[in-house]
Design an enzyme around this catalytic site. Structure first.
Site, PDB file in Angstrom:
ATOM      1  N   LYS A   1      14.196  47.971  -4.607  1.00 39.63           N
ATOM      2  CA  LYS A   1      15.528  47.351  -4.675  1.00 39.63           C
ATOM      3  C   LYS A   1      15.409  45.849  -4.407  1.00 39.63           C
ATOM      4  CE  LYS A   1      18.406  47.544  -0.996  1.00 39.63           C
ATOM      5  NZ  LYS A   1      18.878  46.227  -0.578  1.00 39.63           N
ATOM      6  N   ASN A   2      14.662  45.494  -3.363  1.00 39.04           N
ATOM      7  CA  ASN A   2      14.634  44.087  -2.943  1.00 39.04           C
ATOM      8  C   ASN A   2      13.708  43.217  -3.774  1.00 39.04           C
ATOM      9  OD1 ASN A   2      16.540  44.770  -1.123  1.00 39.04           O
ATOM     10  ND2 ASN A   2      15.197  44.717   0.667  1.00 39.04           N
TER      11      ASN A   2
ATOM     12  N   CYS B   1      28.048  40.928   7.742  1.00 38.14           N
ATOM     13  CA  CYS B   1      27.996  42.349   7.401  1.00 38.14           C
ATOM     14  C   CYS B   1      27.727  43.104   8.690  1.00 38.14           C
ATOM     15  CB  CYS B   1      26.918  42.622   6.348  1.00 38.14           C
ATOM     16  SG  CYS B   1      25.284  42.606   7.028  1.00 38.14           S
TER      17      CYS B   1
ATOM     18  N   ARG C   1      24.505  36.724   9.267  1.00 38.92           N
ATOM     19  CA  ARG C   1      23.707  36.496   8.055  1.00 38.92           C
ATOM     20  C   ARG C   1      24.146  35.263   7.276  1.00 38.92           C
ATOM     21  NH1 ARG C   1      22.463  42.111   5.249  1.00 38.92           N
ATOM     22  NH2 ARG C   1      20.704  40.926   4.424  1.00 38.92           N
TER      23      ARG C   1
ATOM     24  N   ASP D   1      13.548  46.636   8.132  1.00 38.94           N
ATOM     25  CA  ASP D   1      14.198  47.677   7.323  1.00 38.94           C
ATOM     26  C   ASP D   1      13.681  49.072   7.640  1.00 38.94           C
ATOM     27  OD1 ASP D   1      14.618  45.664   4.311  1.00 38.94           O
ATOM     28  OD2 ASP D   1      15.680  45.728   6.219  1.00 38.94           O
TER      29      ASP D   1
ATOM     30  N   ARG E   1      23.303  52.702  -2.000  1.00 40.10           N
ATOM     31  CA  ARG E   1      22.938  51.318  -2.346  1.00 40.10           C
ATOM     32  C   ARG E   1      21.420  51.192  -2.481  1.00 40.10           C
ATOM     33  NH1 ARG E   1      25.264  46.781   1.257  1.00 40.10           N
ATOM     34  NH2 ARG E   1      24.039  45.759  -0.348  1.00 40.10           N
TER      35      ARG E   1
HETATM   36  C1  EPZ Z   1      16.407  40.408   2.936  1.00 42.58           C
HETATM   37  O1  EPZ Z   1      17.683  40.020   3.402  1.00 42.58           O
HETATM   38  C2  EPZ Z   1      16.547  41.861   2.514  1.00 42.58           C
HETATM   39  N1  EPZ Z   1      17.508  41.949   1.408  1.00 42.58           N
HETATM   40  C3  EPZ Z   1      17.008  42.694   3.707  1.00 42.58           C
HETATM   41  O2  EPZ Z   1      17.040  44.056   3.284  1.00 42.58           O
HETATM   42  C4  EPZ Z   1      15.976  42.558   4.823  1.00 42.58           C
HETATM   43  O3  EPZ Z   1      16.430  43.276   5.956  1.00 42.58           O
HETATM   44  C5  EPZ Z   1      15.795  41.073   5.182  1.00 42.58           C
HETATM   45  O4  EPZ Z   1      15.440  40.330   3.995  1.00 42.58           O
HETATM   46  C6  EPZ Z   1      14.698  40.852   6.210  1.00 42.58           C
HETATM   47  O5  EPZ Z   1      13.491  41.377   5.736  1.00 42.58           O
HETATM   48  C7  EPZ Z   1      17.096  41.624   0.165  1.00 42.58           C
HETATM   49  O6  EPZ Z   1      15.962  41.227  -0.067  1.00 42.58           O
HETATM   50  C8  EPZ Z   1      18.111  41.770  -0.930  1.00 42.58           C
HETATM   51  P1  EPZ Z   1      16.744  36.955   5.681  1.00 42.58           P
HETATM   52  P2  EPZ Z   1      17.979  38.453   3.669  1.00 42.58           P
HETATM   53  O7  EPZ Z   1      17.354  35.784   5.000  1.00 42.58           O
HETATM   54  O8  EPZ Z   1      17.160  37.621   2.760  1.00 42.58           O
HETATM   55  C9  EPZ Z   1      18.704  34.468   9.178  1.00 42.58           C
HETATM   56  C10 EPZ Z   1      17.938  46.159   3.030  1.00 42.58           C
HETATM   57  O9  EPZ Z   1      18.119  47.011   3.889  1.00 42.58           O
HETATM   58  N2  EPZ Z   1      19.091  33.481   8.153  1.00 42.58           N
HETATM   59  O10 EPZ Z   1      15.265  37.147   5.595  1.00 42.58           O
HETATM   60  O11 EPZ Z   1      19.454  38.280   3.688  1.00 42.58           O
HETATM   61  C11 EPZ Z   1      19.405  35.794   9.023  1.00 42.58           C
HETATM   62  O12 EPZ Z   1      20.661  35.759   9.652  1.00 42.58           O
HETATM   63  C12 EPZ Z   1      18.302  44.735   3.309  1.00 42.58           C
HETATM   64  O13 EPZ Z   1      17.405  46.377   1.899  1.00 42.58           O
HETATM   65  C13 EPZ Z   1      19.750  32.312   8.538  1.00 42.58           C
HETATM   66  O14 EPZ Z   1      20.025  32.087   9.722  1.00 42.58           O
HETATM   67  O15 EPZ Z   1      17.435  38.276   5.141  1.00 42.58           O
HETATM   68  C14 EPZ Z   1      18.455  36.747   9.687  1.00 42.58           C
HETATM   69  O16 EPZ Z   1      18.681  36.731  11.085  1.00 42.58           O
HETATM   70  C15 EPZ Z   1      19.056  44.598   4.614  1.00 42.58           C
HETATM   71  N3  EPZ Z   1      20.104  31.407   7.592  1.00 42.58           N
HETATM   72  C16 EPZ Z   1      17.077  36.151   9.391  1.00 42.58           C
HETATM   73  O17 EPZ Z   1      17.318  34.804   9.012  1.00 42.58           O
HETATM   74  C17 EPZ Z   1      19.808  31.615   6.262  1.00 42.58           C
HETATM   75  O18 EPZ Z   1      20.138  30.733   5.430  1.00 42.58           O
HETATM   76  C18 EPZ Z   1      16.334  36.826   8.262  1.00 42.58           C
HETATM   77  O19 EPZ Z   1      17.240  36.953   7.194  1.00 42.58           O
HETATM   78  C19 EPZ Z   1      19.136  32.789   5.893  1.00 42.58           C
HETATM   79  C20 EPZ Z   1      18.784  33.709   6.852  1.00 42.58           C
END
Ligand code: EPZ
Length: 419
Positions: free
Chosen positions: A22-23, A117, A122, A306, A398
């Site tokens: 998915k990701n 969410c 996020r 995850d 999802r």
């Molecule tokens: C990706 O989400 C995945 N989704 C998530 O999978 C996964 O849990 C996550 O990466 C971490 O591995 C997809 O790839 C579609 P991040 P993402 O940006 O990119 C903070 C699932 O279950 N952050 O790596 O949204 C954020 O709040 C989903 O399949 C900022 O502060 O996660 C978090 O604490 C859930 N500012 C941390 O970084 C930003 O601009 C990591 O988030 C971006 C992120």
């Protein structure tokens, strides 16, 4: 139909095929916006999030055709809109992935802020900062990101946090920027590597994928390409934990053991016998109760966030005291309250869940709150004696293709309830 009925306590045995990731498929679908030629994506999982991304791209005028197998043909030549509306973005945060490509190829984008969410606020500030560093004129207004750029320019970006979709958005934008872009502290997830390989087969010039430093030489245009998405490592690991938590033996085929090392080590620590081949992984508990493990999530290649909820379910029935520490998201323990309803002994101390394993959980009605939390509830239901009814399972659909068919194929008694 929004409920699943599970009659648990049965050791699972058998083989199951991993679907496409998915990701990885979500950013790859967004990458189609970087060209005016068709992208032919295969090994696409049939998931709600994929349908949502198809609807989003379709709303922009992109032509999408699917056959009855796992292929999607994405033809962006007829795009006429550069907007990702709140109604769509609020159902799938990964919609933010159209921002970089729209800006890079069309010089404009209007993308709704995803909003928070269940698992955390996020924010997407790092996506925005990176694009601004590349010369985009970006401002936020009435919950939307308004972005414009004649042509993005290469920049040296140091991400203050490891962000998966942030890295992906900026990497995609940089493929068509003028000059070179360096992204430091980049995410190293296999899905980021898969996207980079797809972009390079479209004519991009990306180096360093899989390391924490990406170097992208901008080019004038990208072409269409056929591309096969890598297997879903989180779906794979979820089925392996299902074998462990039910004390059975499960083999996942058409997957990749090389991208699951941290998880396989933890399964061995829990007492599972883990065997692997080039494209398969088998977990055999030999009928034994799992041992409790200590888990701490962090960006790849460390233990994936995850898989945190799934291991909390495993610890709930394991021998001894286990801990699960979540370092990536600020509120990713929504599944704890539901596991307590099944008789688990878990207490939260800050970002750590401490569990004292019980020999048996008892089925009860529970409720899913987010994608991976709902996966952990299914695992707990499969281990629990008696009936477990899980409500709001649209969360599961999802990210898990044909979940009841796949688990039934392993001997589980699981079916959707007509409510
Ligand atoms: C990706 O989400 C995945 N989704 C998530 O999978 C996964 O849990 C996550 O990466 C971490 O591995 C997809 O790839 C579609 P991040 P993402 O940006 O990119 C903070 C699932 O279950 N952050 O790596 O949204 C954020 O709040 C989903 O399949 C900022 O502060 O996660 C978090 O604490 C859930 N500012 C941390 O970084 C930003 O601009 C990591 O988030 C971006 C992120």
């Amino acid at each position: 139909m929004k409920k699943l009925l599970i009659n648990g306590g049965i050791p699972l045995h058998g083989e199951v095929r991993a679907s496409g990731a998915k990701n990885a498929v979500l950013p790859i679908m967004a990458a189609a916006l970087l060209t005016d030629e068709p992208l032919l994506v295969s090994n696409v999982p049939r998931l709600r999030d994929v349908t949502t991304m198809m609807e989003l791209l379709g709303s922009m005028g992109v032509a999408l055709t699917t056959d009855e197998t796992d292929n999607i043909r994405i033809d962006p030549g007829s795009i006429h809109d550069y907007r990702a509306p709140y109604e769509m973005v609020k159902t799938m945060r990964a919609s933010i992935l159209v921002l970089g490509p729209l800006l890079a190829r069309h010089g404009r984008a209007e993308v709704s802020l995803p909003g928070g969410c269940a698992i955390g606020s996020r924010p997407v500030n790092l996506h925005i900062q990176g694009l601004a560093a590349m010369g985009a004129d970006i401002h936020l207004e009435q919950g939307y990101i308004h972005a414009q750029a004649k042509r993005l320019k290469g920049a040296h970006i140091v991400l203050e946090l490891v962000t998966v979709t942030g890295t992906e958005n900026l990497m995609m934008a940089a493929t068509l920027a003028e000059g070179a872009t360096i992204i430091e502290n980049a995410a190293r997830e296999p899905e980021v590597v898969d996207l980079a390989e797809c972009l390079n087969s479209m004519g991009a010039r990306i180096g360093g994928a899989g390391t924490d430093t990406l170097v992208i030489e901008g080019v004038d245009r990208l072409t269409g390409t056929p591309y096969r998405v890598l297997p879903d490592r989180i779906e794979t690991a979820t089925y392996l934990v299902a074998g462990a938590i039910t004390r059975g033996r499960v083999k996942v085929k058409e997957t990749r053991p090389d991208i699951l090392e941290a998880v396989l080590l933890k399964l061995e620590e829990a007492g599972a016998q883990v065997n692997t081949g080039t494209d398969w992984i088998e977990v055999d508990m030999q009928g034994r109760r799992p041992r409790a493990v200590q888990v701490r999530t962090a960006p790849y290649p460390a233990f994936p966030t995850d898989m945190q909820a799934q291991f909390l379910a495993l610890n709930a029935v394991a021998e001894g005291t286990g801990t699960v520490t979540e370092t990536v998201f600020e509120n990713r323990f929504m599944h704890v309250q539901e596991l307590l309803r099944l008789g688990a002994h878990i207490q939260l101390e800050g970002n750590t869940a401490i569990s004292t394993g019980v020999s048996e959980l008892t089925g009860a009605p529970i409720m899913a709150t987010d994608l991976r939390a709902s996966a952990s509830l299914v695992l707990a239901g499969l281990a629990a004696k008696g009936d477990t009814i899980i409500d709001r399972i649209y969360h599961i659909d999802r990210g898990y293709e044909q979940i009841e068919e796949k688990f039934s194929g392993l001997g589980a008694r699981i079916r959707r309830l007509r409510d």
